[in-house]
Write a protein that holds these residues in place. Structure first.
Motif, PDB file in Angstrom:
ATOM      1  N   ALA A 252       0.825  -1.199   0.000  1.00  0.00           N
ATOM      2  CA  ALA A 252       0.000   0.000   0.000  1.00  0.00           C
ATOM      3  C   ALA A 252       0.862   1.252   0.000  1.00  0.00           C
ATOM      4  CB  ALA A 252      -0.930  -0.011   1.215  1.00  0.00           C
ATOM      5  N   HIS A 253       1.860   1.274   0.871  1.00  0.00           N
ATOM      6  CA  HIS A 253       2.688   2.470   1.012  1.00  0.00           C
ATOM      7  C   HIS A 253       3.447   2.779  -0.271  1.00  0.00           C
ATOM      8  CE1 HIS A 253       4.806   4.825   4.483  1.00  0.00           C
ATOM      9  NE2 HIS A 253       4.392   5.606   3.521  1.00  0.00           N
TER      10      HIS A 253
ATOM     11  N   LEU B 216      -0.005   4.013  -2.800  1.00  0.00           N
ATOM     12  CA  LEU B 216      -1.069   4.948  -2.446  1.00  0.00           C
ATOM     13  C   LEU B 216      -0.798   6.332  -3.026  1.00  0.00           C
ATOM     14  CD1 LEU B 216      -1.686   4.024   1.298  1.00  0.00           C
ATOM     15  CD2 LEU B 216      -3.496   4.222  -0.430  1.00  0.00           C
TER      16      LEU B 216
ATOM     17  N   TYR C 299       0.608  -5.313  -7.640  1.00  0.00           N
ATOM     18  CA  TYR C 299       0.302  -6.379  -6.691  1.00  0.00           C
ATOM     19  C   TYR C 299       0.547  -7.757  -7.317  1.00  0.00           C
ATOM     20  CZ  TYR C 299      -1.846  -3.446  -3.043  1.00  0.00           C
ATOM     21  OH  TYR C 299      -2.063  -2.551  -2.023  1.00  0.00           O
TER      22      TYR C 299
ATOM     23  N   HIS D 272      -5.248  -7.299   0.761  1.00  0.00           N
ATOM     24  CA  HIS D 272      -4.661  -6.147   0.073  1.00  0.00           C
ATOM     25  C   HIS D 272      -5.476  -4.872   0.287  1.00  0.00           C
ATOM     26  CE1 HIS D 272      -1.542  -8.509  -1.516  1.00  0.00           C
ATOM     27  NE2 HIS D 272      -2.097  -8.914  -2.640  1.00  0.00           N
TER      28      HIS D 272
ATOM     29  N   ARG E  40      -4.611  -1.702   2.693  1.00  0.00           N
ATOM     30  CA  ARG E  40      -4.400  -0.453   1.952  1.00  0.00           C
ATOM     31  C   ARG E  40      -5.146   0.690   2.643  1.00  0.00           C
ATOM     32  NH1 ARG E  40      -2.311   0.373  -2.894  1.00  0.00           N
ATOM     33  NH2 ARG E  40      -2.844   2.262  -4.068  1.00  0.00           N
TER      34      ARG E  40
ATOM     35  N   TRP F  40      -3.393   3.917   4.596  1.00  0.00           N
ATOM     36  CA  TRP F  40      -3.794   5.288   4.269  1.00  0.00           C
ATOM     37  C   TRP F  40      -4.261   6.015   5.521  1.00  0.00           C
ATOM     38  CZ3 TRP F  40      -9.162   7.058   3.704  1.00  0.00           C
ATOM     39  CH2 TRP F  40      -9.240   8.395   3.313  1.00  0.00           C
TER      40      TRP F  40
ATOM     41  N   PHE G  21     -10.232   3.063  -3.818  1.00  0.00           N
ATOM     42  CA  PHE G  21     -10.243   1.707  -3.265  1.00  0.00           C
ATOM     43  C   PHE G  21     -11.213   0.809  -4.015  1.00  0.00           C
ATOM     44  CE2 PHE G  21      -9.063   3.788   1.025  1.00  0.00           C
ATOM     45  CZ  PHE G  21      -7.715   3.741   0.706  1.00  0.00           C
TER      46      PHE G  21
END
Length: 347
Positions: free
Chosen positions: A224-225, A228, A251, A270, A274, A278, A338
């Motif tokens: 995610a990091h 995002l 991914y 995932h 995520r 965030w 998302f």
């Protein structure tokens, strides 16, 4: 900084005490960097501990981060440690200088995914061998607690009421997730894997150069990091707004670098992770908005987000980004993203 570093090298009787030292541009809120010319090394000099540790513990923690991640082959090698001293109150690490360029998105997404898979695929040590790195008994609950702690700065941050309602809703979702018994598999993670922390070597390897916050937690947080909006638009040199299909491809590339069973086990997490990452980033923005106004703290221990510790240019950039990420329209756009990613990840 070169003057203080030289004094520390001389005090330690270090064989490189006489080399030419060059300060690198101020790019981060947690470290200064000084090149030891002709040696292939950088001195990584802490400005603070983002984890609230004492100066010796912060240095030991970072030393362990580099040592544990080294087996993955996609992080700099550690070459020495200068302990805290009069000249360098927080000490310094001497690490390999990675020669290359900033990550470019979306073209380097595959390289980033492969490097994170190399980190996440490292053997998991027994629980007793994981310290001093953070290794919570329940990393998901610990993340919720961390987010709630950062959210304590929210009332002072002057955040729009619409964003506050979003925060409360997302916190409730994360709390409900924690109330369920299921958990993802734990691996070594960087917990600071935004694209600006990668340097791409000429051979194409994406090297993750910032390792001070490694912990044993969930790989989905790093994934995610890395992708995002609040990460891919943070660093000026790697700024990019990724599309859902590009993130989904990232991914999938990561999954190809993992053991199939580990990739399958992570897939259902995932999107929840995520959103959680965030939420951590959003509450950090509010925390920084408040704490950056404070004067520099005395002593060398703990956190210190004071704007006085960094160059005005860097502080202005961070302030602009924080204001942007806390904007109601931006928050709404990220939340919609998302759903878009969920569709793109569907078989």
């Amino acid at each position: 900084m070169p003057v203080a570093l030289r004094a520390a090298l001389e005090q330690a009787g270090h064989p490189l005490a006489a080399v030419r030292l060059t300060s690198l541009p101020d790019k981060g809120l947690a470290h200064d960097h000084v090149r030891l010319e002709g040696t292939g090394l950088l001195a990584r000099v802490p400005k603070q501990s983002q984890m609230g540790l004492t100066a010796p513990d912060n240095l030991a923690y970072q030393q362990t981060c580099f040592a544990r991640a080294a087996a993955g082959g996609a992080t700099p090698q550690l070459h020495g440690v200068l302990p805290p001293s009069h000249d360098l109150p927080r000490g310094a690490l001497l690490v390999e200088e990675i020669v290359g360029r900033p990550a470019r998105l979306p073209e380097d997404l595959t390289a980033l995914a492969q490097s994170l898979a190399a980190l996440h695929g490292l053997p998991l040590p027994p629980a007793a061998a994981r310290p001093p790195l953070r290794a919570d008994a329940d990393p998901l609950q610990a993340l919720l607690d961390e987010v709630r702690e950062q959210a304590g700065w929210w009332p002072q941050a002057g955040v729009h009421e619409e964003v506050t309602r979003c925060l409360e809703a997302e916190l409730a979702v994360l709390a409900a997730l924690c109330a369920q018994p299921e958990r993802p598999e734990v691996t070594l993670v960087a917990f600071d894997a935004h694209p600006g922390n990668f340097i791409v070597r000429p051979d194409g390897l994406a090297v993750l150069v910032d390792l001070e916050k490694c912990r044993y937690s969930y790989p989905g947080l790093d994934l995610a990091h890395a992708t995002l909006y609040t990460s891919t638009t943070w660093d000026i040199e790697s700024r990019c707004e990724l599309q859902a299909d590009e993130v989904a491809g990232f991914y999938r590339q990561w999954a190809m670098g993992m053991e199939p069973s580990a990739a399958r086990a992570a897939s259902s997490w995932h999107l929840p992770l995520r959103a959680a990452m965030w939420l951590w980033s959003l509450t950090w923005c509010a925390k920084w908005r408040v704490l950056s106004r404070q004067a520099v703290r005395d002593g060398a221990d703990g956190e210190d987000w004071s704007a006085q510790r960094s160059e005005d240019r860097l502080v202005s950039h961070v302030r602009e980004r924080v204001d942007h990420y806390l904007d109601p329209d931006v928050v709404s756009k990220i939340r919609r993203g998302f759903d878009d990613l969920g569709e793109a990840l569907s078989p």
